[in-house]
Structures are given as structure tokens and as C-alpha cells.
Design an enzyme around this catalytic site. Structure first.
Site, PDB file in Angstrom:
ATOM      1  N   HIS A 241      96.950  82.708 -19.310  1.00  0.00           N
ATOM      2  CA  HIS A 241      95.697  83.375 -18.935  1.00  0.00           C
ATOM      3  C   HIS A 241      95.937  84.806 -18.441  1.00  0.00           C
ATOM      4  CE1 HIS A 241      93.793  79.375 -18.830  1.00  0.00           C
ATOM      5  NE2 HIS A 241      94.760  78.965 -18.049  1.00  0.00           N
TER       6      HIS A 241
HETATM    7  C1  BDR Z   1      93.057  80.924 -13.868  1.00  0.00           C
HETATM    8  O1  BDR Z   1      93.199  79.999 -12.807  1.00  0.00           O
HETATM    9  C2  BDR Z   1      94.540  79.882 -12.427  1.00  0.00           C
HETATM   10  O2  BDR Z   1      94.888  78.542 -12.444  1.00  0.00           O
HETATM   11  C3  BDR Z   1      95.358  80.724 -13.373  1.00  0.00           C
HETATM   12  O3  BDR Z   1      96.397  81.386 -12.676  1.00  0.00           O
HETATM   13  C4  BDR Z   1      94.369  81.689 -13.958  1.00  0.00           C
HETATM   14  O4  BDR Z   1      94.273  82.871 -13.181  1.00  0.00           O
HETATM   15  C5  BDR Z   1      92.659  80.201 -15.126  1.00  0.00           C
HETATM   16  O5  BDR Z   1      91.454  79.533 -14.953  1.00  0.00           O
END
Ligand code: BDR
Ligand code: CA
Length: 311
Positions: A241
Site C-alpha cells: 500500500h
Molecule cells: C493501510 O493500513 C495499514 O495497515 C497499512 O500500513 C496501510 O497504510 C492499508 O489499509
């Protein structure tokens, strides 16, 4: 001239990879890391931020502790995804470097007031608590921010922490609402794009094959992180992400999206934290964000692997 950025983060394996990508890239000057509570509580996210700087061989990067709780709610964490430490996978040594004395919010405000207007980009990779707090405390900084490029939200992929909401927005919807209404130029990396940045087997093996401390640690992080997503979505590997934010700064042509209106649900119990994206432009609400929908995955992983090799 390198681009000045502040990375606001709750590491998190994917946050860690994003920070490493930024520190490996001469086009970017990382003015500081600001830690926020999110994936795990603040004492762990701040510790993990220090560990990642040391992994990158950059103990000179100032790291600041920020907000420990969302603006108006109790903290929700994600150990079920990231493990107990938030950075499970590699065995990283206890950091020697120390946190800065100043609060992250004050660092953000002072930096934006000090640097020439329009020269600092903010890169939030976690809940938006620090950023919203800075905007509330010092509204004069808003027009000085070049842009905010953030990971958060979802439209086609809807939710990952509830059926309707993405984690970063859900944890602090009031903060997200402030940021999305701020009028600051926004680029948003929602799950719609990050779920296309999947670490497949050959991609994780390419990290490991770098043979460096960083390459091996990144492979160990993604090996840990992928269990959750493979189990949940049946996907090919972990979605990276947060590195999408940094990759966008380096090679924006790898990404496509639409300038649209995005609003945050802050009251409904059922859909709290939903990012209501007017992708089809069915309202006359003014566009406030470039909402990314797709990326060139091979180009993204090529960039990431090439940069990690430099550390
Ligand atoms: C986001 O939530 C966190 O778990 C990850 O680091 C990312 O920023 C994804 O939904
Ligand atoms: Ca994150």
C-alpha cells in the site's frame, strides 16, 4: 533540486518499505519522519520508524513522536495484519538513534513555516491524526503545503477493516474529514490501486536476491505481511500500500486516476470512515482529490527493486 517531503507514518511493514524507497531516492529530501498511532500503538510505531532509518543506514533522519490517540475516538490497531510489534518478519536490532524532543505536530508546523511556501510535500501513510492536528493548531500552514500524497480510502475495493472503510481513514475519520476538506491539493492512493501492487513470489525473491541487509529484511517483511492478504483475498501476495505514495512522487506516470470529489463519513455507525468517492461524477460536488485507480505494476516493482538495491 530534490523535493522536500515529510513522511507521516505508523510502521507497519508496508510503511517501512515506503520509507526505505524514499531514503534510497536522491530525488527526495526526507526532512523528517513523524510517527502516529495506527497499525500498533505509538510507542511501537515510533520505535519501528527508528529501526527503519537504521536499516537504511540513515541515523541522521530526525524522527518525531506524534499523536497517540485519534482526535475523537479510541485507537483501533491492526496487529492481526502486521504482528505484535507492527513490524514482524525481520529481526531488526534495537535502535541506537533517539527520538527528537519536539512533538511531531510542532515539527510539521515549524517546518512548513520555515521552508519557502509551496516547497514541502506531506506523505501520510497512516491515520491522519498528526496532519489534522497541525492544520487545526496552525491553519496558516495549509496554503504553504505543496501537496499531500496519502495512502487511504477505497471506492471499488470498499473496506478492509470494516465492510465499508479502509483502515487509515477508519481509525481517525474526523482527522481524514479535516484533511479532505482542507483545500490542499490531494493525491490519494486508495485500496483500488494498492491492491494491484502485489508482491508475487518472483517479486519477493527479487528483493531477497539483492543479498543486502535491506533486500533480505524487505523479503522477510513481505513474507510475514502476505499471510493475511492471501488468507483473506486469495491474492497472489501482500499489497504494498504505502510505497505507492513514494513511487508516485518519483514516477507519477506509473499511476492513473481521476480528479474527483471525495468525502469522509464521520457519523454513520455502519459506514464510519467510508471514503465516498464520486468516481462517476454523479454529483456536482467540487473535485478535491486526484483519486488513483490503477498502476503499472511491473514499472512499480522495477523501480522499487532498483532503488532498494542502492541501500
Ligand atoms: C493501510 O493500513 C495499514 O495497515 C497499512 O500500513 C496501510 O497504510 C492499508 O489499509
Ligand atoms: Ca501505514
Amino acid at each position: 533540486m530534490p523535493r522536500n517531503i515529510i513522511i507521516d507514518t505508523d510502521p507497519g511493514q508496508d510503511d517501512a518499505v515506503a520509507i526505505l524507497l524514499a531514503l534510497a531516492s536522491p530525488e527526495l529530501r526526507v526532512l523528517g519522519l513523524t510517527a502516529v498511532a495506527g497499525n500498533v500503538p505509538l510507542p511501537l510505531t515510533q520505535l519501528n520508524a527508528l529501526k527503519v532509518c537504521e536499516l537504511a543506514g540513515r541515523p541522521d533522519i530526525p524522527v518525531f513522536a506524534g499523536c497517540a490517540e485519534p482526535l475523537a475516538r479510541r485507537l483501533v490497531t491492526a496487529e492481526h495484519v502486521h504482528g505484535k510489534t507492527g513490524l514482524d518478519g525481520p529481526d531488526l536490532p534495537a535502535p541506537k538513534m533517539r527520538l527528537q524532543d519536539r512533538h511531531a505536530v510542532d515539527f510539521i508546523i515549524e517546518t512548513l513555516r520555515r521552508e519557502p511556501s509551496g516547497t514541502v510535500t506531506i506523505c501520510p501513510l497512516g491515520p491522519l491524526t498528526n496532519i489534522a492536528t497541525a492544520l487545526q493548531k496552525a491553519p496558516d500552514i495549509a496554503p504553504r503545503i505543496h501537496e499531500i500524497v496519502l495512502m487511504g480510502g477505497a471506492y471499488f475495493e470498499v473496506g478492509n477493516i470494516t465492510p465499508a472503510a479502509e483502515f487509515n481513514i477508519y481509525v481517525d475519520p474526523e482527522a481524514a474529514d479535516i484533511v479532505f476538506k482542507s483545500g490542499i491539493p490531494l493525491v490519494v492512493m486508495p485500496l483500488d490501486v494498492t491492491h494491484k501492487a502485489l508482491v508475487t513470489r518472483p517479486r519477493v525473491e527479487a528483493f531477497r536476491a539483492l543479498g543486502t541487509r535491506t533486500g533480505i529484511a524487505v523479503a522477510e517483511m513481505t513474507d510475514f505481511f502476505e499471510r493475511f492478504d492471501i488468507g483473506k483475498y486469495g491474492s497472489e501476495g501482500a499489497p504494498l500500500h504505502d510505497p505507492c505514495v513514494i513511487a508516485y512522487l518519483l514516477q507519477p506516470h506509473l499511476f492513473t486516476g481521476r480528479h474527483i470529489n471525495v468525502e469522509i463519513e464521520t457519523s454513520s455507525e455502519l459506514t464510519l470512515g467510508m471514503s465516498v468517492a464520486d468516481w462517476w461524477r454523479v454529483t456536482d460536488r467540487a473535485a478535491n482529490a486526484l483519486f488513483i485507480g490503477d498502476l503499472h505494476a511491473e514499472g512499480f516493482f522495477g523501480l522499487l527493486t532498483e532503488r532498494l538495491a542502492r541501500l
